[in-house]
Design an enzyme around this catalytic site. Sequence first.
Site, PDB file in Angstrom:
ATOM      1  N   ASP A  34       0.748  -1.192   0.086  1.00 51.09           N
ATOM      2  CA  ASP A  34      -0.027   0.023   0.066  1.00 51.09           C
ATOM      3  C   ASP A  34       0.996   1.323   0.039  1.00 51.09           C
ATOM      4  OD1 ASP A  34      -2.426   0.982   0.096  1.00 51.09           O
ATOM      5  OD2 ASP A  34      -3.314  -0.190   1.647  1.00 51.09           O
ATOM      6  N   ASP A  86     -10.628   3.159  -3.480  1.00 53.54           N
ATOM      7  CA  ASP A  86     -11.118   1.737  -2.915  1.00 53.54           C
ATOM      8  C   ASP A  86     -12.660   1.638  -3.514  1.00 53.54           C
ATOM      9  OD1 ASP A  86      -8.717   1.541  -1.770  1.00 53.54           O
ATOM     10  OD2 ASP A  86      -9.790   1.688   0.258  1.00 53.54           O
TER      11      ASP A  86
END
Length: 375
Positions: free
Chosen positions: A126, A183
């Site tokens: 990430d 997301d």
Amino acid sequence: MLAQRPPMGWNSWNTFGGAINEQVVRDTADAIVEKGLKDAGYEYVVIDDCWSLRERNEEGRIVPNPEKFPSGMKALADYVHSKGLKFGMYSCAGTRTCAGFPGSFDYEFIDAKTFAEWGVDFLKYDFCFKPRLANGPILYNRMSMALKASGREILFSACNWGSDEVEKWIRSTGAHMYRSTGDINDSFQSFKNIAMSQVDKIAYSGPGCYNDIDMLICGMHGSGNVANGGCTDIEYRTHFALWCLFQSPLMIGGDLSKMDDFNLDLLKNKELISINQDPEARPPMMVNGGDRPVFFKHLANNEYVVAFFNFTDRSDTWGGDTVEFYDLGLTVASGYGFRFRDIFTGEDTGVLTGRLSTKVDAHDCKIFRGTLVEK
Ligand code: GLA
């Protein structure tokens, strides 16, 4: 060589978020085998964020949370491997993960070694809490090299949400897939916007490094960690069809212990999966845009796909949905027509010379697969 086809598997985040633990991972691995998902091609079982303690130990190693993972990661990896599956984990290029657990910044080589010792086969990486002046190419390149130096073959799944024009440099870092958007959440608007934002970027995606448009929400029905009202089954089918058409990695995000039959069958749909896994990985051409997009895609072995989507709330289009073959480059003088099959109904169109017409209901799609034939 890894990721010669879009990777397939399951990831914990969409359903479990911070509530991930070893029992969930074991049950999921069992379910992948028992419910036929392994046979359909799903392979990686990936633990996302929130698996570790809040601080590293004295040796500078990340420590799995013993309440969530009492048997430890090595034992869990062994269990997943015993099912014939592969084991994935998560870290971050910054000092902390997005949920605030230790990130790998400056610890890349130590962490890669630790993951390799545990038997990790896949690392999602990430981009939260990254020093402002450290750039993506350096950070992803560093972890990529650390993984290669670890002594284990580990698929590297980058996740910087598309920032810094990631598609232009990520393949150079050795990553095998890369998140290109923010997301997903469990809604029609979310998956539609994500997919359409990547139409002109799919050309960068291909064997060795695939554009990952995020984990699937199929069958979540408004529950779990990314809940936002949920989708109808038809909408989940449209979602899965888009992910297959764009050849995104297919990472199931739902709870497999609660997956209904419609969505389980959808996730195993052989026709859609074979489009997703097509070895040539050619980006689809957008023949019609707007909220009724139509795509045309070349597959290996001289096959073609025409995919119609209806993103409007209306099912009653005047005249139906049509693709004119001259818009694909095929003229009447060619002496050829197309013969298609509707992949959901199996219906054969026969040899068509001028156009393919159909009717697509609101939020639905129609996917045709076929070949050129002499008239
Ligand atoms: C980011 C990623 C998500 C998930 C979370 C975990 O938001 O994009 O996919 O990994 O972090 O905190």
